[in-house]
Design an enzyme around this catalytic site. Structure first.
Site, PDB file in Angstrom:
ATOM      1  N   HIS A  97       0.821  -1.214   0.000  1.00  0.00           N
ATOM      2  CA  HIS A  97       0.000   0.000   0.000  1.00  0.00           C
ATOM      3  C   HIS A  97       0.853   1.262   0.000  1.00  0.00           C
ATOM      4  O   HIS A  97       1.913   1.325   0.621  1.00  0.00           O
ATOM      5  CB  HIS A  97      -1.020  -0.007   1.136  1.00  0.00           C
ATOM      6  CG  HIS A  97      -0.480  -0.009   2.532  1.00  0.00           C
ATOM      7  ND1 HIS A  97      -0.242   1.144   3.246  1.00  0.00           N
ATOM      8  CD2 HIS A  97      -0.156  -1.017   3.369  1.00  0.00           C
ATOM      9  CE1 HIS A  97       0.190   0.848   4.455  1.00  0.00           C
ATOM     10  NE2 HIS A  97       0.264  -0.458   4.563  1.00  0.00           N
TER      11      HIS A  97
ATOM     12  N   ASP B 170      -0.319   4.353   0.982  1.00  0.00           N
ATOM     13  CA  ASP B 170      -0.687   5.353   1.982  1.00  0.00           C
ATOM     14  C   ASP B 170       0.004   5.100   3.319  1.00  0.00           C
ATOM     15  O   ASP B 170       0.476   3.995   3.613  1.00  0.00           O
ATOM     16  CB  ASP B 170      -2.202   5.377   2.179  1.00  0.00           C
ATOM     17  CG  ASP B 170      -2.757   4.072   2.716  1.00  0.00           C
ATOM     18  OD1 ASP B 170      -2.371   3.004   2.200  1.00  0.00           O
ATOM     19  OD2 ASP B 170      -3.581   4.106   3.653  1.00  0.00           O
TER      20      ASP B 170
ATOM     21  N   ASP C 177       5.985   1.417   7.540  1.00  0.00           N
ATOM     22  CA  ASP C 177       4.615   1.068   7.135  1.00  0.00           C
ATOM     23  C   ASP C 177       4.051   2.142   6.211  1.00  0.00           C
ATOM     24  O   ASP C 177       3.494   3.124   6.683  1.00  0.00           O
ATOM     25  CB  ASP C 177       3.754   0.900   8.391  1.00  0.00           C
ATOM     26  CG  ASP C 177       2.417   0.256   8.141  1.00  0.00           C
ATOM     27  OD1 ASP C 177       2.162  -0.149   6.997  1.00  0.00           O
ATOM     28  OD2 ASP C 177       1.612   0.167   9.080  1.00  0.00           O
TER      29      ASP C 177
ATOM     30  N   GLU D 141      -5.144   1.700   2.560  1.00  0.00           N
ATOM     31  CA  GLU D 141      -5.101   0.529   3.453  1.00  0.00           C
ATOM     32  C   GLU D 141      -5.227   0.938   4.905  1.00  0.00           C
ATOM     33  O   GLU D 141      -5.807   0.207   5.720  1.00  0.00           O
ATOM     34  CB  GLU D 141      -3.800  -0.251   3.227  1.00  0.00           C
ATOM     35  CG  GLU D 141      -3.746  -1.608   3.906  1.00  0.00           C
ATOM     36  CD  GLU D 141      -3.194  -1.577   5.327  1.00  0.00           C
ATOM     37  OE1 GLU D 141      -3.234  -2.621   6.012  1.00  0.00           O
ATOM     38  OE2 GLU D 141      -2.712  -0.500   5.765  1.00  0.00           O
ATOM     39  N   GLU D 142      -4.692   2.107   5.248  1.00  0.00           N
ATOM     40  CA  GLU D 142      -4.735   2.565   6.631  1.00  0.00           C
ATOM     41  C   GLU D 142      -6.099   3.151   7.015  1.00  0.00           C
ATOM     42  O   GLU D 142      -6.309   3.527   8.163  1.00  0.00           O
ATOM     43  CB  GLU D 142      -3.651   3.625   6.872  1.00  0.00           C
ATOM     44  CG  GLU D 142      -2.225   3.157   6.629  1.00  0.00           C
ATOM     45  CD  GLU D 142      -1.726   2.173   7.658  1.00  0.00           C
ATOM     46  OE1 GLU D 142      -2.483   1.810   8.577  1.00  0.00           O
ATOM     47  OE2 GLU D 142      -0.556   1.754   7.542  1.00  0.00           O
TER      48      GLU D 142
ATOM     49  N   HIS E 131       3.633   3.456  12.584  1.00  0.00           N
ATOM     50  CA  HIS E 131       2.728   4.504  13.073  1.00  0.00           C
ATOM     51  C   HIS E 131       3.319   5.329  14.212  1.00  0.00           C
ATOM     52  O   HIS E 131       2.616   6.134  14.817  1.00  0.00           O
ATOM     53  CB  HIS E 131       1.379   3.913  13.532  1.00  0.00           C
ATOM     54  CG  HIS E 131       0.638   3.168  12.476  1.00  0.00           C
ATOM     55  ND1 HIS E 131      -0.665   2.736  12.644  1.00  0.00           N
ATOM     56  CD2 HIS E 131       1.001   2.778  11.226  1.00  0.00           C
ATOM     57  CE1 HIS E 131      -1.069   2.092  11.553  1.00  0.00           C
ATOM     58  NE2 HIS E 131      -0.066   2.112  10.677  1.00  0.00           N
TER      59      HIS E 131
END
Length: 338
Positions: free
Chosen positions: A65, A67, A89, A118-119, A312
């Site tokens: 992903h 994003d 990530d 995705e997030e 994150h």
């Protein structure tokens, strides 16, 4: 054959800020980058960047992903370590998947799917489930696994709690205080779900709290969003049944588990052994596009560079050499799959 400088590629990716639903600039960069080497490249209606090499079977998907979670971070490089939002990530894994896609020698068709959101709501993968590139025989999902082979993910739901009152002066809260009511409702949800910090239990984590209009006024409305992770053996229906009537389930994804000896996982195991890396199988505590993609094939594994504990956080960084190792392992696995 293309030769990808994965450190340079990753640094370029990190300098393009791409929170969920704002991946357009990054998608255009990746489209132009891939077009230098592959003619079959496009951006679909969901903003996904898709590319195909080869033909016939098997069809291997490399899925990652574009994003990140919100919150830009300074990009810096110290030797072989790169820092920045998404280093772990998911831009580290994404860079490894781009390198593997361009350098691999597939037996059949190789698909690169770089997806949006995705997030958030997984809009990019939702679009792929409806159609697009050739349907996969095997799937690799780019996630930070520290080079572990992940074969299972817990489910996840977003739960909203809302309470309201008539407000009042803070010196005389005659109508009660919705801050306290909100906290009590949160505790009720935790008790109903049997919250515990274990893989096989529900995990309830407050992520957003909105409350209050003035420092000397009792709030008239309070809301809280809970990130709930669903253990194996439970599902979204189970979560709905357990929630108090005052809690509202916004969205939900069921847990997913593939056989740990499926062909995609086995091919990665042998690839890591060839590279001198001890293969390790993992079950992931989070939820990912893996949970949706398993509907297309049970020959699936999540795999990538990066320490998932840094995902994150404000301390995201990754070792470029591990990104390269992930790409090499994927190339060996792709060459083996039938």
């Amino acid at each position: 054959m293309a030769q990808v400088d994965v450190g340079k590629l990753l640094e370029d990716l990190l300098r393009i800020y791409s929170p969920s639903h704002s991946e357009g600039e990054l998608a255009r960069y990746l489209y132009a980058y891939l077009r230098e080497f592959v003619s079959d490249v496009w951006i679909d209606e969901a903003g996904n960047v898709l590319a195909v090499r080869g033909s016939g079977t098997p069809v291997v998907w490399l899925h990652a992903h574009m994003d990140t979670v919100p919150g830009p971070l300074p990009v810096k490089r110290e030797g072989l370590v790169l820092w920045g939002r998404g280093a772990v990530d998911d831009k580290g894994p994404l860079a490894a998947y781009v390198k593997a896609f361009l350098e691999a020698e597939p037996r059949g068709t190789l698909v690169l799917a770089l997806v949006t959101a995705e997030e958030d709501d997984s809009a990019g993968t939702e679009a792929l489930l409806r159609g697009g590139p050739p349907r996969p025989t095997h799937i690799y999902v780019g996630e930070p696994t520290n080079l572990h082979i992940a074969y299972a993910y817990r489910g996840g739901g977003k739960v909203v709690l809302e309470v309201a009152s008539r407000g009042g002066h803070a010196s005389s809260p005659i109508y009660g205080n919705v801050v306290e009511e909100l906290f009590a409702l949160y505790q009720e949800v935790k008790k109903a779900l049997g919250h515990a910090e274990r893989y096989d239990a529900y995990t309830v984590t407050p992520t957003i709290v909105q409350c209050g209009e003035a420092p000397n006024k009792v709030p008239t409305r309070c809301a809280m969003v809970l990130d709930v992770r669903i253990p194996p053996g439970a599902d979204c229906d189970d979560l709905k049944r357990k929630l108090p009537p005052t809690a509202r389930l916004l969205s939900c994804t069921d847990p997913a588990e593939a056989p740990p000896t499926n062909p995609a996982a086995r091919a990665l195991t042998r690839a890591l052994l060839k590279l001198g890396v001890e293969p390790k199988l993992s079950r992931k505590w989070g939820t990912a596009d893996f949970n949706m993609l398993i509907a297309l094939s049970k020959s699936i594994a999540a795999f990538g560079p990066g320490d998932p504990r840094l995902a994150h956080t404000e301390d995201e960084h990754i070792d470029i050499s591990q990104v390269g190792t992930a790409a090499e392992a994927l190339k060996l696995a792709i060459a083996e799959l039938r």
